[in-house]
Design a protein around this motif. Structure first.
Motif, PDB file in Angstrom:
ATOM      1  N   GLN A 236       0.820  -1.211   0.000  1.00  0.00           N
ATOM      2  CA  GLN A 236       0.000   0.000   0.000  1.00  0.00           C
ATOM      3  C   GLN A 236       0.854   1.262   0.000  1.00  0.00           C
ATOM      4  O   GLN A 236       0.468   2.281  -0.577  1.00  0.00           O
ATOM      5  CB  GLN A 236      -0.941   0.004   1.202  1.00  0.00           C
ATOM      6  CG  GLN A 236      -0.260   0.128   2.549  1.00  0.00           C
ATOM      7  CD  GLN A 236      -1.232  -0.013   3.702  1.00  0.00           C
ATOM      8  OE1 GLN A 236      -1.266  -1.029   4.390  1.00  0.00           O
ATOM      9  NE2 GLN A 236      -2.038   1.010   3.920  1.00  0.00           N
ATOM     10  N   TRP A 237       2.058   1.202   0.629  1.00  0.00           N
ATOM     11  CA  TRP A 237       2.939   2.372   0.661  1.00  0.00           C
ATOM     12  C   TRP A 237       3.609   2.560  -0.688  1.00  0.00           C
ATOM     13  O   TRP A 237       3.822   3.694  -1.123  1.00  0.00           O
ATOM     14  CB  TRP A 237       3.953   2.231   1.781  1.00  0.00           C
ATOM     15  CG  TRP A 237       3.311   1.801   3.052  1.00  0.00           C
ATOM     16  CD1 TRP A 237       3.551   0.662   3.766  1.00  0.00           C
ATOM     17  CD2 TRP A 237       2.255   2.482   3.741  1.00  0.00           C
ATOM     18  NE1 TRP A 237       2.725   0.597   4.857  1.00  0.00           N
ATOM     19  CE2 TRP A 237       1.924   1.696   4.873  1.00  0.00           C
ATOM     20  CE3 TRP A 237       1.562   3.672   3.512  1.00  0.00           C
ATOM     21  CZ2 TRP A 237       0.932   2.072   5.773  1.00  0.00           C
ATOM     22  CZ3 TRP A 237       0.565   4.040   4.413  1.00  0.00           C
ATOM     23  CH2 TRP A 237       0.258   3.248   5.518  1.00  0.00           C
ATOM     24  N   TYR A 238       3.890   1.471  -1.358  1.00  0.00           N
ATOM     25  CA  TYR A 238       4.437   1.529  -2.710  1.00  0.00           C
ATOM     26  C   TYR A 238       3.413   2.146  -3.664  1.00  0.00           C
ATOM     27  O   TYR A 238       3.744   3.016  -4.482  1.00  0.00           O
ATOM     28  CB  TYR A 238       4.802   0.115  -3.155  1.00  0.00           C
ATOM     29  CG  TYR A 238       5.203  -0.019  -4.611  1.00  0.00           C
ATOM     30  CD1 TYR A 238       6.402   0.522  -5.078  1.00  0.00           C
ATOM     31  CD2 TYR A 238       4.388  -0.695  -5.516  1.00  0.00           C
ATOM     32  CE1 TYR A 238       6.781   0.392  -6.408  1.00  0.00           C
ATOM     33  CE2 TYR A 238       4.749  -0.833  -6.841  1.00  0.00           C
ATOM     34  CZ  TYR A 238       5.939  -0.287  -7.294  1.00  0.00           C
ATOM     35  OH  TYR A 238       6.302  -0.420  -8.601  1.00  0.00           O
ATOM     36  N   GLN A 239       2.156   1.716  -3.526  1.00  0.00           N
ATOM     37  CA  GLN A 239       1.097   2.262  -4.380  1.00  0.00           C
ATOM     38  C   GLN A 239       0.869   3.748  -4.104  1.00  0.00           C
ATOM     39  O   GLN A 239       0.609   4.520  -5.032  1.00  0.00           O
ATOM     40  CB  GLN A 239      -0.190   1.464  -4.176  1.00  0.00           C
ATOM     41  CG  GLN A 239      -0.098   0.038  -4.701  1.00  0.00           C
ATOM     42  CD  GLN A 239      -1.330  -0.789  -4.390  1.00  0.00           C
ATOM     43  OE1 GLN A 239      -2.042  -0.528  -3.414  1.00  0.00           O
ATOM     44  NE2 GLN A 239      -1.594  -1.801  -5.202  1.00  0.00           N
ATOM     45  N   LEU A 240       0.970   4.145  -2.841  1.00  0.00           N
ATOM     46  CA  LEU A 240       0.845   5.560  -2.487  1.00  0.00           C
ATOM     47  C   LEU A 240       1.965   6.367  -3.122  1.00  0.00           C
ATOM     48  O   LEU A 240       1.732   7.463  -3.662  1.00  0.00           O
ATOM     49  CB  LEU A 240       0.870   5.736  -0.970  1.00  0.00           C
ATOM     50  CG  LEU A 240       0.882   7.171  -0.444  1.00  0.00           C
ATOM     51  CD1 LEU A 240      -0.374   7.922  -0.891  1.00  0.00           C
ATOM     52  CD2 LEU A 240       0.990   7.187   1.089  1.00  0.00           C
ATOM     53  N   ALA A 241       3.181   5.826  -3.092  1.00  0.00           N
ATOM     54  CA  ALA A 241       4.330   6.506  -3.697  1.00  0.00           C
ATOM     55  C   ALA A 241       4.130   6.685  -5.200  1.00  0.00           C
ATOM     56  O   ALA A 241       4.412   7.758  -5.756  1.00  0.00           O
ATOM     57  CB  ALA A 241       5.610   5.726  -3.419  1.00  0.00           C
ATOM     58  N   LEU A 242       3.637   5.647  -5.863  1.00  0.00           N
ATOM     59  CA  LEU A 242       3.383   5.737  -7.303  1.00  0.00           C
ATOM     60  C   LEU A 242       2.300   6.765  -7.611  1.00  0.00           C
ATOM     61  O   LEU A 242       2.396   7.521  -8.594  1.00  0.00           O
ATOM     62  CB  LEU A 242       2.966   4.375  -7.856  1.00  0.00           C
ATOM     63  CG  LEU A 242       4.038   3.285  -7.909  1.00  0.00           C
ATOM     64  CD1 LEU A 242       3.436   1.988  -8.446  1.00  0.00           C
ATOM     65  CD2 LEU A 242       5.217   3.722  -8.776  1.00  0.00           C
ATOM     66  N   LYS A 243       1.270   6.813  -6.767  1.00  0.00           N
ATOM     67  CA  LYS A 243       0.192   7.779  -6.964  1.00  0.00           C
ATOM     68  C   LYS A 243       0.711   9.207  -6.866  1.00  0.00           C
ATOM     69  O   LYS A 243       0.375  10.063  -7.698  1.00  0.00           O
ATOM     70  CB  LYS A 243      -0.901   7.539  -5.922  1.00  0.00           C
ATOM     71  CG  LYS A 243      -2.069   8.514  -6.009  1.00  0.00           C
ATOM     72  CD  LYS A 243      -3.097   8.223  -4.922  1.00  0.00           C
ATOM     73  CE  LYS A 243      -4.224   9.252  -4.947  1.00  0.00           C
ATOM     74  NZ  LYS A 243      -5.225   8.989  -3.865  1.00  0.00           N
ATOM     75  N   ILE A 244       1.543   9.474  -5.855  1.00  0.00           N
ATOM     76  CA  ILE A 244       2.098  10.824  -5.686  1.00  0.00           C
ATOM     77  C   ILE A 244       3.018  11.162  -6.860  1.00  0.00           C
ATOM     78  O   ILE A 244       2.982  12.287  -7.377  1.00  0.00           O
ATOM     79  CB  ILE A 244       2.878  10.928  -4.353  1.00  0.00           C
ATOM     80  CG1 ILE A 244       1.911  10.759  -3.179  1.00  0.00           C
ATOM     81  CG2 ILE A 244       3.613  12.257  -4.252  1.00  0.00           C
ATOM     82  CD1 ILE A 244       2.591  10.649  -1.826  1.00  0.00           C
ATOM     83  N   LYS A 245       3.801  10.208  -7.286  1.00  0.00           N
ATOM     84  CA  LYS A 245       4.721  10.430  -8.413  1.00  0.00           C
ATOM     85  C   LYS A 245       3.941  10.758  -9.684  1.00  0.00           C
ATOM     86  O   LYS A 245       4.310  11.646 -10.444  1.00  0.00           O
ATOM     87  CB  LYS A 245       5.594   9.202  -8.624  1.00  0.00           C
ATOM     88  CG  LYS A 245       6.840   9.446  -9.494  1.00  0.00           C
ATOM     89  CD  LYS A 245       7.716   8.216  -9.533  1.00  0.00           C
ATOM     90  CE  LYS A 245       8.980   8.479 -10.304  1.00  0.00           C
ATOM     91  NZ  LYS A 245       9.928   9.319  -9.551  1.00  0.00           N
ATOM     92  N   ASN A 246       2.840  10.022  -9.903  1.00  0.00           N
ATOM     93  CA  ASN A 246       2.018  10.271 -11.107  1.00  0.00           C
ATOM     94  C   ASN A 246       1.329  11.628 -11.024  1.00  0.00           C
ATOM     95  O   ASN A 246       1.188  12.322 -12.028  1.00  0.00           O
ATOM     96  CB  ASN A 246       0.981   9.162 -11.268  1.00  0.00           C
ATOM     97  CG  ASN A 246       1.608   7.841 -11.659  1.00  0.00           C
ATOM     98  OD1 ASN A 246       2.681   7.824 -12.276  1.00  0.00           O
ATOM     99  ND2 ASN A 246       0.968   6.736 -11.315  1.00  0.00           N
ATOM    100  N   ASN A 247       0.877  12.017  -9.827  1.00  0.00           N
ATOM    101  CA  ASN A 247       0.257  13.332  -9.650  1.00  0.00           C
ATOM    102  C   ASN A 247       1.250  14.448  -9.942  1.00  0.00           C
ATOM    103  O   ASN A 247       0.896  15.488 -10.503  1.00  0.00           O
ATOM    104  CB  ASN A 247      -0.293  13.483  -8.231  1.00  0.00           C
ATOM    105  CG  ASN A 247      -1.555  12.662  -8.006  1.00  0.00           C
ATOM    106  OD1 ASN A 247      -2.227  12.255  -8.963  1.00  0.00           O
ATOM    107  ND2 ASN A 247      -1.874  12.399  -6.760  1.00  0.00           N
ATOM    108  N   LYS A 248       2.481  14.255  -9.572  1.00  0.00           N
ATOM    109  CA  LYS A 248       3.533  15.236  -9.841  1.00  0.00           C
ATOM    110  C   LYS A 248       3.731  15.403 -11.347  1.00  0.00           C
ATOM    111  O   LYS A 248       3.892  16.518 -11.849  1.00  0.00           O
ATOM    112  CB  LYS A 248       4.837  14.772  -9.182  1.00  0.00           C
ATOM    113  CG  LYS A 248       6.061  15.615  -9.518  1.00  0.00           C
ATOM    114  CD  LYS A 248       5.953  17.049  -8.994  1.00  0.00           C
ATOM    115  CE  LYS A 248       7.227  17.828  -9.261  1.00  0.00           C
ATOM    116  NZ  LYS A 248       7.107  19.250  -8.877  1.00  0.00           N
TER     117      LYS A 248
END
Length: 251
Positions: A236-248
């Motif tokens: 779930q923390w990996y998925q959160l990191a990917l989500k933030i990266k994509n939002n950036k």
């Protein structure tokens, strides 16, 4: 042979007694461990020792294994029955924990309050669990007040989990700089990528993307290096990191 048997009987209690002294726990644990060496060792392991090592990936796995062995088949009705038969602090906390696991936070809070009586009035482990339930209820001010009281009454108590909760509740209360200091302090626990992920999310939400992105890259890199057994817990923390990266990237 009887001497060897007696030594084996007391080895867990001796081990945890050393832990009591080294970590400055309440002295009544020594009484419990040596009067009830087996039961006392099990309770101490669940209440004190396991939370202290939970921030490591191995500690998390060990905690879950022991919980499954001890509480397999023990559902809410059984926990409630045990509490009704014998309303001890141990049964009260066990019932509260199961209620919290089932997201029945209001009921769980009631039993945690009941547990914080007598010699357990300022038990750091119960107070921390109670604070977590208050956080889950959205009662952020009372959550912070409980954690502040925990620290005041137990100045030698340390808990990465409690520290993490304190940082999160400061953020919820809008105390941005105080929360930032607490999150930064949590980076010392290098094995918990969730701390980096949540801190990165906090920075991103407060328009500090330049500080957030290096942490995001670290989370993704560290996740990819984890063994398979640890990836399921940290997914779930990996998925959160990917989500933030994509939002950036979308900005």
């Amino acid at each position: 042979m009887p001497i060897i048997g007696a030594l084996l009987y007391f080895i867990p209690a001796i081990y945890f007694a050393v832990h009591v002294v080294k970590t400055h726990q309440n002295s009544y644990w020594l009484f419990i461990l040596f009067v009830f060496p087996i039961l006392g060792s099990i309770v101490y392991a669940l209440v004190i020792w396991l939370p202290s090592i939970r921030y490591s990936r191995h500690g998390y796995k060990l905690e879950n294994t022991i919980r499954k062995q001890l509480f397999s088949g023990k559902d809410l009705s059984e926990a409630n029955r045990q509490y009704q038969l014998s309303p001890t602090t141990e049964n009260c906390v066990a019932l509260a924990q199961i209620l919290a696991d089932q997201q029945k936070y209001q009921e769980a809070a009631k039993y945690y309050v009941e547990s914080l009586q007598g010699i357990n009035q300022y038990s750091p482990d119960i107070m921390q669990k109670y604070a977590q339930v208050l956080f889950d209820l959205g009662d952020y001010q009372n959550c912070r007040d409980t954690l502040d009281l925990l620290c005041e009454k137990n100045p030698n108590f340390t808990s990465p989990t409690g520290h993490f909760l304190y940082a999160k509740v400061l953020a919820k209360l809008g105390l941005i700089e105080e929360a930032n200091q607490e999150f930064r302090a949590l980076l010392q626990y290098k094995e918990r990528i969730e701390y980096k992920a949540i801190y990165a999310e906090f920075l991103f939400e407060n328009q500090r993307q330049n500080e957030a992105m290096p942490l995001i890259d670290e989370v993704i890199k560290e996740y990819n290096l984890l063994p398979k057994s640890a990836k399921s817990y940290n997914k779930q923390w990996y998925q959160l990191a990917l989500k933030i990266k994509n939002n950036k990237r979308l900005e």
